[in-house]
Structures are given as C-alpha cells and as structure tokens.
Design a protein around this motif. Structure first.
Motif, PDB file in Angstrom:
ATOM      1  N   ILE A  62       0.876  -1.194   0.000  1.00  0.00           N
ATOM      2  CA  ILE A  62       0.000   0.000   0.000  1.00  0.00           C
ATOM      3  C   ILE A  62       0.900   1.227   0.000  1.00  0.00           C
ATOM      4  O   ILE A  62       1.745   1.375   0.909  1.00  0.00           O
ATOM      5  CB  ILE A  62      -0.945  -0.006   1.209  1.00  0.00           C
ATOM      6  CG1 ILE A  62      -1.874  -1.221   1.165  1.00  0.00           C
ATOM      7  CG2 ILE A  62      -1.760   1.285   1.254  1.00  0.00           C
ATOM      8  CD1 ILE A  62      -2.779  -1.342   2.374  1.00  0.00           C
ATOM      9  N   TYR A  63       0.681   2.075  -0.985  1.00  0.00           N
ATOM     10  CA  TYR A  63       1.493   3.285  -1.107  1.00  0.00           C
ATOM     11  C   TYR A  63       0.738   4.476  -0.479  1.00  0.00           C
ATOM     12  O   TYR A  63      -0.460   4.696  -0.760  1.00  0.00           O
ATOM     13  CB  TYR A  63       1.798   3.594  -2.565  1.00  0.00           C
ATOM     14  CG  TYR A  63       2.653   2.551  -3.235  1.00  0.00           C
ATOM     15  CD1 TYR A  63       4.037   2.617  -3.115  1.00  0.00           C
ATOM     16  CD2 TYR A  63       2.072   1.530  -3.976  1.00  0.00           C
ATOM     17  CE1 TYR A  63       4.824   1.648  -3.740  1.00  0.00           C
ATOM     18  CE2 TYR A  63       2.857   0.577  -4.586  1.00  0.00           C
ATOM     19  CZ  TYR A  63       4.228   0.641  -4.467  1.00  0.00           C
ATOM     20  OH  TYR A  63       5.010  -0.317  -5.076  1.00  0.00           O
ATOM     21  N   LEU A  64       1.426   5.221   0.332  1.00  0.00           N
ATOM     22  CA  LEU A  64       0.887   6.432   0.972  1.00  0.00           C
ATOM     23  C   LEU A  64       1.735   7.626   0.557  1.00  0.00           C
ATOM     24  O   LEU A  64       2.960   7.511   0.430  1.00  0.00           O
ATOM     25  CB  LEU A  64       0.888   6.280   2.497  1.00  0.00           C
ATOM     26  CG  LEU A  64       0.050   5.128   3.058  1.00  0.00           C
ATOM     27  CD1 LEU A  64       0.226   5.037   4.565  1.00  0.00           C
ATOM     28  CD2 LEU A  64      -1.412   5.292   2.690  1.00  0.00           C
ATOM     29  N   ASP A  65       1.035   8.785   0.403  1.00  0.00           N
ATOM     30  CA  ASP A  65       1.738  10.003  -0.024  1.00  0.00           C
ATOM     31  C   ASP A  65       2.588  10.524   1.126  1.00  0.00           C
ATOM     32  O   ASP A  65       2.142  10.619   2.272  1.00  0.00           O
ATOM     33  CB  ASP A  65       0.730  11.062  -0.460  1.00  0.00           C
ATOM     34  CG  ASP A  65       1.373  12.052  -1.427  1.00  0.00           C
ATOM     35  OD1 ASP A  65       2.579  12.310  -1.289  1.00  0.00           O
ATOM     36  OD2 ASP A  65       0.645  12.568  -2.315  1.00  0.00           O
ATOM     37  N   LYS A  66       3.796  10.869   0.756  1.00  0.00           N
ATOM     38  CA  LYS A  66       4.734  11.369   1.759  1.00  0.00           C
ATOM     39  C   LYS A  66       4.712  12.898   1.837  1.00  0.00           C
ATOM     40  O   LYS A  66       5.292  13.479   2.757  1.00  0.00           O
ATOM     41  CB  LYS A  66       6.141  10.865   1.390  1.00  0.00           C
ATOM     42  CG  LYS A  66       7.183  11.015   2.465  1.00  0.00           C
ATOM     43  CD  LYS A  66       8.513  10.403   2.009  1.00  0.00           C
ATOM     44  CE  LYS A  66       9.562  10.510   3.082  1.00  0.00           C
ATOM     45  NZ  LYS A  66      10.864   9.919   2.645  1.00  0.00           N
ATOM     46  N   ARG A  67       4.049  13.538   0.865  1.00  0.00           N
ATOM     47  CA  ARG A  67       4.036  15.001   0.817  1.00  0.00           C
ATOM     48  C   ARG A  67       2.961  15.587   1.760  1.00  0.00           C
ATOM     49  O   ARG A  67       2.181  14.841   2.357  1.00  0.00           O
ATOM     50  CB  ARG A  67       3.771  15.475  -0.612  1.00  0.00           C
ATOM     51  CG  ARG A  67       4.852  15.088  -1.595  1.00  0.00           C
ATOM     52  CD  ARG A  67       4.439  15.388  -3.011  1.00  0.00           C
ATOM     53  NE  ARG A  67       3.288  14.576  -3.421  1.00  0.00           N
ATOM     54  CZ  ARG A  67       2.746  14.637  -4.624  1.00  0.00           C
ATOM     55  NH1 ARG A  67       3.243  15.468  -5.538  1.00  0.00           N
ATOM     56  NH2 ARG A  67       1.713  13.867  -4.918  1.00  0.00           N
TER      57      ARG A  67
END
Length: 392
Positions: A62-67
């Motif tokens: 699962i990819y989560l936004d780091k910004r």
C-alpha cells in the motif's frame, strides 16, 4: 520430439520465473512511503525510496503520499463571543508521518480527510467561540489560527498524522446580516455626507453673505461718491447756467420758449396740443420781442382798478444827448384834506386809466416841506395830463 517438449517446458519455466521475480520486487518513489501487508497484516514499513522485495502472491503493498496534503473544510457558521454570527471558511494542511498507525486507525486517505474535517470544524468552533468579531477580522487572526492548528494537531497524532497548518480564508457575516450591516453602513455614510454637505452649505452661505455685504457696501460707497460728484457737477452746471442766463433774462426766456416749441411741436411727436392762440405758450411764436402777448396789454385793468406801478426805462445815449434841461418844479401847495381828495377822485373819469408801461416816470417836488409832490399822469392818447389821477 523430446527436444521440442523440453524446449516448450523450459520456456514456460523461464516465463514463470520471470513473473515470480517481477512480483517479488517493488519500487518506492521519493514522494511515497509503502506499507507491506501479508494476508492483510502489516509486516513492513518502507519510508525510503528505492527497490524493495516482498513475497510474490502473498504480500501486498500500500502506497501512501509522503508530501503535505490539503484538507478543505466546508464553510460553517460560528457564533462569536460578542454574539455575532459568522460564516468561516477554513482549510488545513497535514502530513502522514506514521504509515502503520495511519493504516491501523483510519485505513485510507479518504477516511482520514473525513475524520480530520470533523476535528477541524470542532476546533474552529471552540476557538472562535471565545473570540470577538474584531479579534477575528483584525486584531488576533494569526493567533487564533495558531490555536486552532495546535488543537487539531493534538487530535491528529493518534492517526499518525502531523497537522501542519490551519488557515482561515474567509470570515464573513451571514448574507442577511451582511445586507443589514451594509445598509447601516450606507445610512451612516449618507448621514456623514449630509452633515458635511450641510456644513459646506453653511460656510458657503456665510461666505456669500459676507461677499454680498461687502459688495453692497462698495456699491453704496460708490453711489455715494457718484452722487456727491454728480451733485457737485449739477451745482456747478446750475451756477454756470445762472451766471449765463442772469446776464440776459430776456434772452433766457426766449431760449427756453424755443426749446419748448421744439419739444412740443416737433415733427416726430405724436402729441396733439389744444391751446388758445392767446396762451402764454405762444408769447414768442408771433412776436420775437414777446410783448404782443403781454397780459397787461391783452387784458387791461377794469374801471376803478389801481394802475400798475410805472417802470422807469433807462435813457439811451441818444436821449441823453438830445434831452433838454428840466426846470425845477414850483413849490407844492399844501395838501388838501380828505374831503377834497374824495371829491377829486369822484370827478376823475372812468376811462382815464393809462397803461403803466406807456407812462414815463418823473420826479416831482415835495408837496410839503418833507414829502415830494405827486407827479401828474399824462394821457397816452393826447399826451396831456389826466385830470384827478396821480401816483403818489
């Protein structure tokens, strides 16, 4: 035959090995952070970019936004501490700092935004409910936003989220209140404009009144000076006319009569005059000397009327040269008494009246020792003295 069979199996094995290897690796971008799940259970958290491994067909990523992400909250109505209703539009910015806690608490970004929106609205109501409208609009806007940010951040830490900032983009009154306030502001401005206009009108009237008064004074002084100059000129004119016409009154009468003829009988005049030919107006019309219309000659005095006083004519140089010496008169007899005078007057004829203009003036000796004697009056027709008529 066997070569073909082994060749096909080998190719299939190579394809399967390639697929397995492809599913065993995943790449994390610089703007992302990944969470590895094995049968739904998180087993690894990847926060650094690069190539990472997992079990094919077993692990999920699962990819989560780091910004830093934006949170836009819908406008909400807030009652300030001064009981004014405000419509506040606030938005915030947050960042996911703990992917595991974030996944365990909210599960997805959409759910996280819904939870954060509720926290943001609650914090906005609590903080702005303790502030006034002036503090929010002008005085303490930055401090209020900082307090809202701190309150939301404390609540968002349990979600693995760091709430960065909260901004209030709009804080207005409701539409109904805005219209009322705008109307009140307009009325206030109109009142101020009316006061300023009235003050200006008052000053204008005062200036205009002072200018009118000054103009009136100047005009009055100018009229006074002009009347004084005109009066002096009229006096000098009258003095010149008096000196000029006083030198020859007969010529003055003749000149004034000629002016009257010109003004009364001019060709441009439409006035009709009904005057007797014997009127004084035509005194010089038929006779330039003016004696033809002398009232004494036209209307002689009736019987018994006193004779007019004789007028002495000045002797001419020719008369003085040819005049004979006059002998002194004889001494006068004593004056008769009153009865004798009455008898003499009764004996005088009625037609013995002679115009005074034709009777020469003569000096007579005194009738008594103190008074001169009466001079006899000569008849104008015969030249002889009239009986019983004397001038004393």
């Amino acid at each position: 035959m066997r070569r073909g069979l082994f060749g096909g199996i080998g190719l299939a094995i190579i394809v399967v090995i390639g697929i397995v290897l492809y599913l065993s690796f995943f790449i994390v971008d610089q703007t992302q952070q990944a969470l590895v799940l094995r049968f739904g259970d998180p087993v690894d958290v990847v926060t650094e970019p690069g190539l990472n491994t997992k079990l094919p067909l077993i692990d999920d990523v699962i990819y989560l936004d780091k910004r830093i992400l934006d949170l836009d909250s819908p406008p909400l109505e807030v009652i300030a501490s001064d009981q004014k209703r405000l419509v506040v539009d606030a938005w915030g910015r947050y960042k996911i700092v703990d992917p595991l806690r974030f996944f365990q608490s909210v599960g997805s970004v959409t759910t996280a935004q819904q939870r954060l929106s509720v926290l943001l609205n609650s914090a906005v109501r609590q903080v702005l409910g303790d502030a006034t409208f002036i503090q929010l609009v002008r005085d303490e806007r930055a401090d209020l936003m900082s307090r809202i940010t701190q309150r939301v951040d404390r609540e968002a830490q349990s979600f693995g989220i760091d709430f960065v900032d909260v901004k209030i983009s709009r804080a207005d009154l409701p539409e109904a209140n805005s219209q009322a306030i705008y109307q009140r502001m307009q009325t206030e401005r109109q009142r101020e404009a009316t006061e300023l206009r009235a003050l200006g009108e008052q000053q204008a009237r005062r200036i205009r009144a002072e200018a009118d008064r000054t103009a009136t004074v100047i005009v009055a002084e100018a009229q006074q000076q002009s009347e004084r100059v005109r009066g002096g000129g009229e006096a000098e004119r009258n003095d010149i006319f008096a000196k000029a016409f006083g030198a020859d009154p007969d010529f003055f009468a003749f000149y004034r009569s000629m002016q009257a003829y010109e003004n009364g009988l001019g060709g441009s005049s439409d006035t009709s005059l009904v005057i007797s030919p014997d009127s004084e107006f035509f005194r010089f019309f038929n006779d330039a000397s003016g004696l033809a219309m002398d009232p004494a000659l036209i209307n002689p005095p009736g019987p018994g009327a006193p004779a007019p006083a004789p007028t002495a004519e000045a002797p001419t140089p020719e008369d003085t040269a040819t005049a004979e010496p006059v002998e002194p008169a004889a001494p006068a007899e004593p004056a008769p008494d009153a009865a004798m005078e009455d008898t003499a007057m009764d004996a005088a004829p009625d037609d013995a009246t002679v115009p005074a203009a034709d009777a020469p003036a003569m000096d007579a000796p005194a009738a008594t020792g103190d008074e001169p004697a009466a001079a006899p009056i000569e008849d104008a027709a015969t030249g002889e003295p009239a009986d019983g008529v004397t001038i004393e």
